[in-house]
Design a protein around this motif. Structure first.
Motif, PDB file in Angstrom:
ATOM      1  N   GLU A 184       3.533  -1.433   4.136  1.00  0.00           N
ATOM      2  CA  GLU A 184       3.608  -0.048   3.674  1.00  0.00           C
ATOM      3  C   GLU A 184       4.797   0.657   4.293  1.00  0.00           C
ATOM      4  O   GLU A 184       5.356   0.211   5.287  1.00  0.00           O
ATOM      5  CB  GLU A 184       2.312   0.704   4.011  1.00  0.00           C
ATOM      6  N   ALA A 185       5.183   1.796   3.659  1.00  0.00           N
ATOM      7  CA  ALA A 185       6.242   2.616   4.234  1.00  0.00           C
ATOM      8  C   ALA A 185       5.644   3.422   5.388  1.00  0.00           C
ATOM      9  O   ALA A 185       4.427   3.497   5.518  1.00  0.00           O
ATOM     10  CB  ALA A 185       6.792   3.547   3.169  1.00  0.00           C
ATOM     11  N   LYS A 217       0.811  -1.211   0.000  1.00  0.00           N
ATOM     12  CA  LYS A 217       0.000   0.000   0.000  1.00  0.00           C
ATOM     13  C   LYS A 217       0.849   1.269   0.000  1.00  0.00           C
ATOM     14  O   LYS A 217       1.791   1.382   0.785  1.00  0.00           O
ATOM     15  CB  LYS A 217      -0.892  -0.036   1.243  1.00  0.00           C
ATOM     16  N   HIS A 236       6.353   6.691   5.872  1.00  0.00           N
ATOM     17  CA  HIS A 236       6.172   8.107   5.487  1.00  0.00           C
ATOM     18  C   HIS A 236       4.788   8.348   4.870  1.00  0.00           C
ATOM     19  O   HIS A 236       4.054   7.412   4.560  1.00  0.00           O
ATOM     20  CB  HIS A 236       7.276   8.552   4.528  1.00  0.00           C
ATOM     21  N   GLY A 237       4.455   9.634   4.681  1.00  0.00           N
ATOM     22  CA  GLY A 237       3.154  10.010   4.144  1.00  0.00           C
ATOM     23  C   GLY A 237       3.186  10.254   2.641  1.00  0.00           C
ATOM     24  O   GLY A 237       4.117   9.820   1.947  1.00  0.00           O
ATOM     25  N   THR A 264      -4.501  12.277   4.536  1.00  0.00           N
ATOM     26  CA  THR A 264      -5.614  12.341   5.488  1.00  0.00           C
ATOM     27  C   THR A 264      -5.789  13.785   5.934  1.00  0.00           C
ATOM     28  O   THR A 264      -4.841  14.380   6.434  1.00  0.00           O
ATOM     29  CB  THR A 264      -5.317  11.504   6.756  1.00  0.00           C
ATOM     30  N   ILE A 272       6.066  17.032  -3.255  1.00  0.00           N
ATOM     31  CA  ILE A 272       6.880  16.530  -4.379  1.00  0.00           C
ATOM     32  C   ILE A 272       6.105  15.540  -5.257  1.00  0.00           C
ATOM     33  O   ILE A 272       6.674  14.932  -6.160  1.00  0.00           O
ATOM     34  CB  ILE A 272       8.189  15.866  -3.884  1.00  0.00           C
ATOM     35  N   ASP A 294      15.975  13.870  -1.107  1.00  0.00           N
ATOM     36  CA  ASP A 294      15.807  13.894   0.352  1.00  0.00           C
ATOM     37  C   ASP A 294      17.095  13.469   1.047  1.00  0.00           C
ATOM     38  O   ASP A 294      17.279  13.740   2.229  1.00  0.00           O
ATOM     39  CB  ASP A 294      14.637  12.982   0.771  1.00  0.00           C
TER      40      ASP A 294
HETATM   41  P1  NAI Z   1       5.165  13.106   4.700  1.00  0.00           P
HETATM   42  O1  NAI Z   1       5.916  11.900   5.159  1.00  0.00           O
HETATM   43  O2  NAI Z   1       4.242  12.935   3.561  1.00  0.00           O
HETATM   44  O3  NAI Z   1       6.216  14.262   4.305  1.00  0.00           O
HETATM   45  C1  NAI Z   1       7.138  14.864   5.204  1.00  0.00           C
HETATM   46  C2  NAI Z   1       8.341  15.400   4.416  1.00  0.00           C
HETATM   47  O4  NAI Z   1       9.123  14.309   3.986  1.00  0.00           O
HETATM   48  C3  NAI Z   1       7.959  16.157   3.150  1.00  0.00           C
HETATM   49  O5  NAI Z   1       8.892  17.202   2.943  1.00  0.00           O
HETATM   50  C4  NAI Z   1       8.089  15.131   2.059  1.00  0.00           C
HETATM   51  O6  NAI Z   1       8.423  15.683   0.801  1.00  0.00           O
HETATM   52  C5  NAI Z   1       9.212  14.262   2.584  1.00  0.00           C
HETATM   53  N1  NAI Z   1       9.053  12.856   2.156  1.00  0.00           N
HETATM   54  C6  NAI Z   1       8.190  11.933   2.692  1.00  0.00           C
HETATM   55  N2  NAI Z   1       8.314  10.776   2.049  1.00  0.00           N
HETATM   56  C7  NAI Z   1       9.259  10.947   1.119  1.00  0.00           C
HETATM   57  C8  NAI Z   1       9.827  10.100   0.136  1.00  0.00           C
HETATM   58  N3  NAI Z   1       9.447   8.816  -0.006  1.00  0.00           N
HETATM   59  N4  NAI Z   1      10.787  10.607  -0.682  1.00  0.00           N
HETATM   60  C9  NAI Z   1      11.187  11.874  -0.548  1.00  0.00           C
HETATM   61  N5  NAI Z   1      10.699  12.730   0.354  1.00  0.00           N
HETATM   62  C10 NAI Z   1       9.741  12.271   1.174  1.00  0.00           C
HETATM   63  O7  NAI Z   1       4.409  13.662   5.972  1.00  0.00           O
HETATM   64  P2  NAI Z   1       3.292  14.796   6.082  1.00  0.00           P
HETATM   65  O8  NAI Z   1       3.638  15.936   5.212  1.00  0.00           O
HETATM   66  O9  NAI Z   1       3.129  14.992   7.516  1.00  0.00           O
HETATM   67  O10 NAI Z   1       1.964  14.126   5.545  1.00  0.00           O
HETATM   68  C11 NAI Z   1       1.418  14.306   4.245  1.00  0.00           C
HETATM   69  C12 NAI Z   1       0.128  13.519   4.139  1.00  0.00           C
HETATM   70  O11 NAI Z   1       0.381  12.119   4.252  1.00  0.00           O
HETATM   71  C13 NAI Z   1      -0.878  13.839   5.258  1.00  0.00           C
HETATM   72  O12 NAI Z   1      -2.146  13.961   4.680  1.00  0.00           O
HETATM   73  C14 NAI Z   1      -0.803  12.638   6.177  1.00  0.00           C
HETATM   74  O13 NAI Z   1      -2.004  12.428   6.848  1.00  0.00           O
HETATM   75  C15 NAI Z   1      -0.517  11.531   5.202  1.00  0.00           C
HETATM   76  N6  NAI Z   1       0.148  10.371   5.807  1.00  0.00           N
HETATM   77  C16 NAI Z   1      -0.223   9.146   5.367  1.00  0.00           C
HETATM   78  C17 NAI Z   1       0.380   8.006   5.837  1.00  0.00           C
HETATM   79  C18 NAI Z   1      -0.032   6.685   5.289  1.00  0.00           C
HETATM   80  O14 NAI Z   1      -0.916   6.608   4.451  1.00  0.00           O
HETATM   81  N7  NAI Z   1       0.576   5.599   5.717  1.00  0.00           N
HETATM   82  C19 NAI Z   1       1.433   8.057   6.858  1.00  0.00           C
HETATM   83  C20 NAI Z   1       1.796   9.408   7.239  1.00  0.00           C
HETATM   84  C21 NAI Z   1       1.155  10.516   6.729  1.00  0.00           C
END
Ligand code: NAI
Ligand code: MG
Length: 339
Positions: free
Chosen positions: A257-258, A67, A260-261, A72, A266, A314
């Motif tokens: 899943e990873a 996934k 991160h969000g 969210t 990007i 990153d």
């Molecule tokens: P995020 O992890 O999406 O991003 C935080 C920072 O890290 C940003 O600057 C982003 O560009 C960078 N980043 C994250 N993953 C990266 C990757 N694979 N490669 C390069 N750069 C990366 O966290 P944020 O901004 O708090 O959340 C964004 C959305 O994602 C929100 O709507 C949140 O609810 C959702 N989210 C979903 C998750 C899931 O579905 N498992 C887990 C965490 C957040």
């Protein structure tokens, strides 16, 4: 025969990183029959829910999903698809290995932990109310049933991954009844696994020891909130959330899943680092017992990391997602499968 896996691309960078992981997993030679299913905010208009019934049904049937992240909305809008998935599929265990990856600068060179977090109860039961104005009560639920299955899962994981010891982490000195029950169950389950050492540790001392001597621990198992915090701490020991894969595992289904969000900043630009999802795919292979293929994935990620020529933005480089995947594939294809 091919394994059937439900692929949920998600949104934001989700489609890019899931495509990358799919390409890498396919290159291991393991036959996977991917079934792509949607989830996310854009599904609400189409079917009234961010988690369509067809997606849930597909995962229930295949038992396996890879996934991507899903955006969210904060403080409004729909409930997290991740929480909904965990509840609907009863994914009671969150499994997060944290192992040092050579080439990634960290404080320690020899971290090799497995964190097992209970995923369904504790303070995440959602039982919160205002007793009188200014006084809020949140209920922390610990049950024998959930404790038994998470502890048994931890010992079985220790066996499967060739580990020596399981440590039950708790705060039973203060939470005498709830964590007392957790420990009582742990003691009983440990007797079923005479080949695995068992001990207990209090959460606060564990947190300190983890950042001073992480090599003191092996498999750590704990309730939901403690596990939430300690699993992030363990990720920090090996280079951050971008390094660590994760699996949500239930009796009938497992979702990889990873951490991160969806990285909306990007998304769609071809810049996302797909490594964490590729490693999550590796975990899925290990879950299936395809250890050679899982090793190939891990070795390729380590190789590209060490070589340092293809780093995504990153990590201070300028490689895009495609270039990174290309580098992984080059190494993976050069690995000979032992016969
Ligand atoms: P995020 O992890 O999406 O991003 C935080 C920072 O890290 C940003 O600057 C982003 O560009 C960078 N980043 C994250 N993953 C990266 C990757 N694979 N490669 C390069 N750069 C990366 O966290 P944020 O901004 O708090 O959340 C964004 C959305 O994602 C929100 O709507 C949140 O609810 C959702 N989210 C979903 C998750 C899931 O579905 N498992 C887990 C965490 C957040
Ligand atoms: Mg968390």
């Amino acid at each position: 025969m091919a394994y059937k896996v439900t692929l949920v691309p998600g949104d934001g960078i989700g489609p890019e990183v899931t495509q990358a992981a799919r390409t890498v997993l396919d290159a291991t030679g393991i036959a996977i029959d991917w079934e792509v299913k949607p989830a996310g905010g854009d599904q609400i208009e189409r079917c009234g829910s961010p988690l369509p019934e067809e997606t849930l049904a597909a995962i229930k049937e295949s038992g396996l999903a890879l996934k991507g992240p899903i955006t969210t909305p904060v403080g409004r809008g729909f409930r997290s698809v991740n929480v909904a998935l965990r509840k609907s599929l009863d994914l009671f265990a969150n499994f997060r290995p944290a192992k040092t990856i050579p080439g990634v600068p960290t404080r320690f060179d020899n971290v090799n932990l497995i964190i097992v977090r209970e995923n369904t109860e504790g303070l995440y039961s959602g039982l919160e109310h205002e007793v009188i104005p200014g006084v809020i009560e949140s209920q922390r639920i610990i049950t024998r049933h959930a404790s038994e299955r998470i502890l048994r899962f931890a010992f079985e994981a220790a066996r499967k991954h060739g580990r020596q010891r399981v440590t039950a982490v708790h705060k039973a000195n203060i939470l005498k009844l709830s964590d007392g029950l957790f420990l009582e169950v742990a003691e009983g389950i440990s007797k079923e696994f005479p080949d695995i050492e068992y001990d207990t540790a209090i959460i606060d001392a564990t947190a300190m020891r983890l950042v001073m001597n992480p090599e003191d621990y092996d498999v750590l198992v704990m309730e939901n909130l403690l596990g939430d915090i300690i699993s992030d701490l363990a990720s920090g020991l090996v280079g951050g959330l971008g390094m660590t894969p994760s699996a949500n595992i239930g009796t009938h289904c497992a979702v990889f899943e990873a951490v991160h969000g969806s990285a909306p900043d990007i998304a769609g630009k071809g810049l996302a680092n797909p490594r964490a999802l590729i490693l999550s795919g590796g975990l899925m292979l290990r879950h299936l017992g395809e250890n050679q293929a899982a090793d190939k994935v891990r070795d390729s990620v380590i190789h590209v990391m060490k070589e340092g020529k293809h780093r995504t933005r990153d990590l201070g480089g300028n490689a895009g997602t495609e270039e990174y995947v290309e580098a992984i594939l080059n190494h993976l294809n050069s690995l000979v499968t032992p016969s």
